[in-house]
Design a protein around this motif. Sequence first.
Motif, short mmCIF file in Angstrom:
data_model
loop_
_atom_site.label_atom_id
_atom_site.label_comp_id
_atom_site.label_asym_id
_atom_site.label_seq_id
_atom_site.Cartn_x
_atom_site.Cartn_y
_atom_site.Cartn_z
N UNK A 56 0.84 -1.20 0.00
CA UNK A 56 0.00 0.00 0.00
C UNK A 56 0.87 1.25 0.00
N UNK A 57 1.89 1.28 0.83
CA UNK A 57 2.79 2.43 0.89
C UNK A 57 3.54 2.61 -0.42
N UNK A 58 3.92 1.51 -1.06
CA UNK A 58 4.62 1.58 -2.35
C UNK A 58 3.74 2.16 -3.44
N UNK A 59 2.42 1.96 -3.32
CA UNK A 59 1.47 2.53 -4.29
C UNK A 59 1.14 3.98 -4.00
N UNK A 60 1.64 4.53 -2.91
CA UNK A 60 1.41 5.93 -2.58
C UNK A 60 0.31 6.17 -1.58
N UNK A 61 -0.22 5.12 -0.98
CA UNK A 61 -1.26 5.25 0.04
C UNK A 61 -0.58 5.58 1.37
N UNK A 62 -1.13 6.53 2.09
CA UNK A 62 -0.56 6.93 3.38
C UNK A 62 -0.76 5.81 4.40
N UNK A 63 0.34 5.34 4.97
CA UNK A 63 0.31 4.31 6.01
C UNK A 63 1.04 4.89 7.22
N UNK A 64 0.28 5.19 8.27
CA UNK A 64 0.83 5.78 9.48
C UNK A 64 0.58 4.80 10.61
N UNK A 65 1.67 4.31 11.20
CA UNK A 65 1.57 3.29 12.24
C UNK A 65 2.29 3.75 13.50
N UNK A 66 1.67 3.52 14.62
CA UNK A 66 2.34 3.74 15.89
C UNK A 66 3.05 2.46 16.29
N UNK A 77 12.51 2.77 4.27
CA UNK A 77 11.31 3.26 3.60
C UNK A 77 10.40 4.05 4.54
N UNK A 78 10.81 4.24 5.78
CA UNK A 78 9.97 4.90 6.77
C UNK A 78 10.51 6.28 7.12
N UNK A 79 9.60 7.11 7.56
CA UNK A 79 9.98 8.39 8.13
C UNK A 79 9.45 8.40 9.55
N UNK A 80 10.34 8.46 10.51
CA UNK A 80 9.95 8.37 11.92
C UNK A 80 9.63 9.75 12.47
N UNK A 81 8.56 9.82 13.25
CA UNK A 81 8.18 11.03 13.97
C UNK A 81 8.12 10.68 15.45
N UNK A 82 8.59 11.59 16.26
CA UNK A 82 8.58 11.40 17.70
C UNK A 82 7.72 12.49 18.33
N UNK A 83 7.17 12.26 19.53
CA UNK A 83 6.30 13.27 20.15
C UNK A 83 6.93 14.66 20.23
N UNK A 84 8.23 14.75 20.41
CA UNK A 84 8.88 16.06 20.48
C UNK A 84 8.84 16.79 19.14
#
Length: 91
Positions: A56-66, A77-84
Amino acid sequence: MKHLAVKLGFCAIPSDAQKIIRADIYSIDLPTSYFVFCSYYDFRKSSITTQILYEMAARGIAVVLGVKQLPKDYEFICQAFFPSDFNLIRY
């Protein structure tokens, strides 16, 4: 995750984002989803589901996982976000 949904443009305010974020990946109908927001996911639990999310992510669909920990296999292939990171978000 609510602030990230706002930043990505899926909702206008964080309280609206709670409506699209699911607690469990299995409560989402993956084959028909236009986006995936899941507050907790374990990559080791199901390799088939992980493969579907990867496609799904390879097709351009937004996949946001905690996740508690991001496996090294998926770091490239991921972009990590942290609470800060969300202190920098301006509406």
